[in-house]
Design an enzyme around this catalytic site. Structure first.
Site, PDB file in Angstrom:
ATOM      1  CG  PHE A 129      -3.550   4.466   7.754  1.00 60.03           C
ATOM      2  CD1 PHE A 129      -2.491   4.498   8.643  1.00 60.03           C
ATOM      3  CD2 PHE A 129      -3.345   4.901   6.457  1.00 60.03           C
ATOM      4  CE1 PHE A 129      -1.243   4.961   8.243  1.00 60.03           C
ATOM      5  CE2 PHE A 129      -2.100   5.366   6.053  1.00 60.03           C
ATOM      6  CZ  PHE A 129      -1.048   5.397   6.946  1.00 60.03           C
ATOM      7  CG  ASP A 201      -6.392  -1.136   5.263  1.00 59.15           C
ATOM      8  OD1 ASP A 201      -5.403  -1.891   5.313  1.00 59.15           O
ATOM      9  OD2 ASP A 201      -6.304   0.084   5.045  1.00 59.15           O
ATOM     10  CE1 TYR A 226       4.119   0.435   4.047  1.00 62.09           C
ATOM     11  CE2 TYR A 226       3.591   0.259   1.718  1.00 62.09           C
ATOM     12  CZ  TYR A 226       3.360   0.828   2.955  1.00 62.09           C
ATOM     13  OH  TYR A 226       2.384   1.770   3.103  1.00 62.09           O
ATOM     14  CE  LYS A 227       1.942  -0.091   6.885  1.00 60.43           C
ATOM     15  NZ  LYS A 227       0.581   0.420   6.893  1.00 60.43           N
ATOM     16  NE  ARG A 375       2.739   2.413  14.980  1.00 57.34           N
ATOM     17  CZ  ARG A 375       2.499   2.285  13.688  1.00 57.34           C
ATOM     18  NH1 ARG A 375       1.326   1.858  13.254  1.00 57.34           N
ATOM     19  NH2 ARG A 375       3.438   2.550  12.797  1.00 57.34           N
TER      20      ARG A 375
HETATM   21  C1  LIG Z   1       0.191   1.488   6.075  1.00 58.52           C
HETATM   22  C2  LIG Z   1      -1.264   1.595   5.799  1.00 58.52           C
HETATM   23  C3  LIG Z   1      -1.718   2.068   4.568  1.00 58.52           C
HETATM   24  C4  LIG Z   1      -0.731   2.561   3.572  1.00 58.52           C
HETATM   25  O1  LIG Z   1      -1.225   2.862   2.327  1.00 58.52           O
HETATM   26  P1  LIG Z   1      -0.206   3.248   1.171  1.00 58.52           P
HETATM   27  O2  LIG Z   1      -1.055   3.348  -0.031  1.00 58.52           O
HETATM   28  O3  LIG Z   1       0.818   2.160   1.109  1.00 58.52           O
HETATM   29  O4  LIG Z   1       0.451   4.531   1.533  1.00 58.52           O
HETATM   30  C5  LIG Z   1      -3.092   2.064   4.353  1.00 58.52           C
HETATM   31  N1  LIG Z   1      -3.958   1.643   5.292  1.00 58.52           N
HETATM   32  C6  LIG Z   1      -3.526   1.202   6.498  1.00 58.52           C
HETATM   33  C7  LIG Z   1      -4.501   0.727   7.536  1.00 58.52           C
HETATM   34  C8  LIG Z   1      -2.173   1.181   6.794  1.00 58.52           C
HETATM   35  O5  LIG Z   1      -1.740   0.772   7.972  1.00 58.52           O
END
Ligand SMILES: *Cc1c(COP(=O)(O)O)cnc(C)c1O
Length: 416
Positions: A129, A201, A226-227, A375
């Site tokens: 990401f 992560d 939040y996911k 997705r």
């Molecule tokens: C959603 C996601 C993030 C999001 O990071 P934020 O700091 O909340 O914007 C980071 N890493 C991964 C792999 C994600 O899927």
């Protein structure tokens, strides 16, 4: 041949089906985007009202003690810790995943600089990401100590690079685009055998896949709430540190919330001797409070049951796509092996963006990720077998009728 009747039967047999009632979802919507923004726990509304009306409105500043706002990052961390295989007081809820990566990356690099100063490589994945890569780049630029970033291709890439001077590896437990799932125990062992440290992560695996951070001897982990955890848009993230690393380093965002005696108002920083040292400053208490509503739903069941249903649902999605949509050029990018799959299914299609827009217009909410990837997130707490059946039927109709060619679906929104 899978039929609607079969799907209805599976729903009847589903041990987790009652948990759907814990969530508020709009009528007629099939929500396959819980891996991006989880649905709202029903309780979040009354709890927000309570936090705002009572804790803030009536008790005012007393709530720091009376409602233990001060202890909230640890209290929530301890609840969340049960989902990631952490022991009590190893996890804090705080800040964002992006910021938390900066903190643990600093810690991991500092530890390595003392033990293996010649190691100057920080490894991430080409498929990471982007925020993870960006933070590593920013960190390298800031410290200016000759560190380099190297982007690898999956496990093969990892095997190759580990024989070189790797200090730290940052990996997504489940890949946000493909849904690929790493074997945490095996990877940790590989990385440690080569004297490197790992940062996991967990954004796309927490709440979807059982894991054992401690038992597998992970070093650091970060992730969002939040996911799959349904904490609400932008709810604070979490951070876990293996206790063996905790006292070795204090992270550079050394704000007063991480101080050993914050209310002494001392002139110099002294890190807390526990996981609080990973906190920084005052937290968004209202948003953070609501995370508890989602976590409490998880604690009514367990991740083994969630995982079992998740695999049945993603299997069903793949099989139905083959059965109903084989003619339309969707290329599966998610592993078919259970051991390598998270809780979403992705397909590549040249017109992925338009197809997703057409699906959303029909009330089936999935999402689109560059390049060309559709997705479909499966959240076993509120998605059922019939939902998967209906989603694939809608997709089939969109393809049959060429509905996606409607030019309104070509317009790109600011957020995709
Ligand atoms: C959603 C996601 C993030 C999001 O990071 P934020 O700091 O909340 O914007 C980071 N890493 C991964 C792999 C994600 O899927």
């Amino acid at each position: 041949m899978i039929t609607l009747e079969q799907c209805l039967f599976w729903d009847q047999e589903d041990e987790l089906k009652h948990l759907r009632n814990e969530f508020s979802l709009p009528e007629g919507v099939i929500y396959l985007d819980g891996n991006s923004l989880g649905a709202r726990p029903k309780k979040a509304l009354s709890y927000a009202d309570y936090v705002i009306r009572q804790q803030w409105g009536e008790d005012l500043i007393n709530s720091w003690n009376k409602a233990d706002w001060w202890g909230l990052p640890i209290r929530l961390g301890n609840k969340l810790g049960q989902l990631i295989g952490a022991n009590p007081d190893e996890t804090v809820v705080s800040d964002s995943t992006t910021l938390n990566l900066f903190k643990v990356l600093s810690a991991a690099v500092k530890i390595q600089a003392e033990q293996h100063p010649e190691r100057k490589l920080i490894v991430a994945e080409k498929e990471s990401f982007p925020t993870d890569i960006y933070i590593i780049e920013g960190f390298i630029d800031l410290i200016n100590q000759g560190y380099r970033i190297e982007l690898i291709d999956g496990v093969t890439g990892l095997d190759q690079i580990l024989s070189t001077d790797v200090a730290v590896v940052v990996l997504s437990h489940v890949n946000y685009r493909t849904g690929y799932l790493y074997d945490m125990a095996e990877i940790n062992q590989k990385i440690h055998t080569n004297n490197a440290l790992v940062i996991w992560d967990l954004c796309h695996s927490v709440g979807a896949v059982p894991m054992a951070l401690n038992e597998t001897n992970s070093d650091f982990a970060i992730g969002c709430t939040y996911k799959y955890l349904n904490g609400g848009p932008g709810s604070p993230a979490f951070l876990w540190v293996n206790p063996k690393h905790l006292q070795k380093f204090w992270q550079p965002l050394s704000g007063w919330w991480g101080h050993q005696k914050p209310f002494d108002m001392a002139q110099h920083y002294e890190p807390a001797n526990n996981i609080r040292r990973y906190l920084c400053g005052t937290q968004p208490i209202i948003s953070m409070s609501l995370i508890e509503c989602g976590l409490d739903i998880f604690l009514k069941t367990n991740l083994e049951k969630i995982r079992e249903k998740s695999l049945k649902l993603t299997d069903l999605f793949m099989r139905l796509m083959q059965q109903e949509c084989a003619a339309y050029g969707f290329e599966l990018v998610t592993p078919t092996e259970h051991a390598e799959r998270g809780s979403h299914v992705s397909y590549r299609h040249a017109h992925g963006y338009e197809i997703i827009q057409a699906l959303i217009a029909r009330g089936v909410i999935g999402d689109y990720r560059e390049p060309e990837v559709l997705r479909f997130g499966v959240t076993p707490l509120y998605v059922g077998f019939e939902d998967i059946w209906q989603a694939v039927q809608q997709l089939k109709q969109i393809m049959q009728n060429n509905e996606w060619k409607n030019e309104q679906y070509l317009v790109r929104a600011a957020v995709t």
